[in-house]
Design an enzyme around this catalytic site. Sequence first.
Site, PDB file in Angstrom:
ATOM      1  N   GLU A  32       0.491  -0.881   0.028  1.00  0.00           N
ATOM      2  CA  GLU A  32       0.100  -0.214  -0.451  1.00  0.00           C
ATOM      3  C   GLU A  32       0.731   1.604   0.374  1.00  0.00           C
ATOM      4  OE1 GLU A  32      -1.511   2.096   3.327  1.00  0.00           O
ATOM      5  OE2 GLU A  32      -1.588  -0.167   5.175  1.00  0.00           O
ATOM      6  N   LYS A 166      -3.329  -1.990  16.043  1.00  0.00           N
ATOM      7  CA  LYS A 166      -3.012  -1.738  17.735  1.00  0.00           C
ATOM      8  C   LYS A 166      -3.843  -0.463  18.604  1.00  0.00           C
ATOM      9  CE  LYS A 166       0.283   1.134  15.216  1.00  0.00           C
ATOM     10  NZ  LYS A 166      -0.786   0.826  14.022  1.00  0.00           N
TER      11      LYS A 166
END
Length: 310
Positions: A32, A166
Amino acid sequence: MTAAVTTPHPMLAVAPQVREALAAGRPVVALESTIISHGMPYPQNVAMAREVEQIVRDGGAVPATIAILDGRPTVGLSDEQLEMFGQDTGIRKVSVRDLAHVVATGVHGATTVASTMRIAALAGIRLFVTGGLGGVHQGAESSMDVSADLTELSRTEVAVVSAGVKSILDIGRTLEVLETLEVPVVGYGTDEFPSFFSRSSGLAVPMRVDTPEEAARLMRASFDLGVGTGISIANPVPAEDEMARDDIDGVIARALAECAEQGVTGKDITPFLLGRLVELSEGRSLETNLALVRNNARVGTAIAVAFAAL
Ligand code: PSU
Ligand code: MN
């Protein structure tokens, strides 16, 4: 069953080496561009992008970094283009809802996990390596801020290798939504879903694979069955590179408080938090981030090679 060779969608610009590999059924790994433009500071972002491409080549696959260039979804960037995405702070962060507008107006765009998955699928690429997935934000029960990465995982047949989610996000709710959206979440060599900077999250994964071949067979089964979803392959950060949960959680708490104080909203939240984590940890979180991306590139390339060999 052999992998069907697909012709890339005619609106895509596909780099020659990527096109040749796809036509021959050789392994290709999608990467990406939002991680470059909005996920890490310059110049580490560009060094990371180049290094990850080299890890993919060394592992026997062709790297295809995906972005929008002058309105053209592009699969396989040149070195100069990687540099441009790393340096230009004005590049737009493009998720799937933004794709048509960026194409119609002919501007550049950096693709998120969601839009990279979509373009990879349009090109015929089945494996994508990144750092971390978007997910359910903390407080989403009132803000309703849930990343479109999860929506896309529910509808596009691409396997995404990440180091999990996260704890700027709500990891438990992210896993609940992935379950609702019918997305297989697979631990790579682990029974626990990793929390990006750390190998642990306290939350179990519903299934596990231990080798590239096992991951490839899972992909083949899912795509051949026509399940219709992506696959989240969660690969924990190497033990020697992980951060202590207490250390990173303190930094995350401060970054989240600043985000609320400064009234940051919408698509700016994730880039803001990522930037502040690097600053507040004095670069420590960036080291871990770089290490886990390299590790994902190694594992993801091995899976792409095994998948192409089926
Ligand atoms: N998490 C990271 N690094 C990143 C991102 C997430 O550790 O670069 C980026 C990815 O491109 C991901 C996007 O798809 O942020 C999610 O943004 P949002 O939360 O606005 O959906
Ligand atoms: Mn959001």
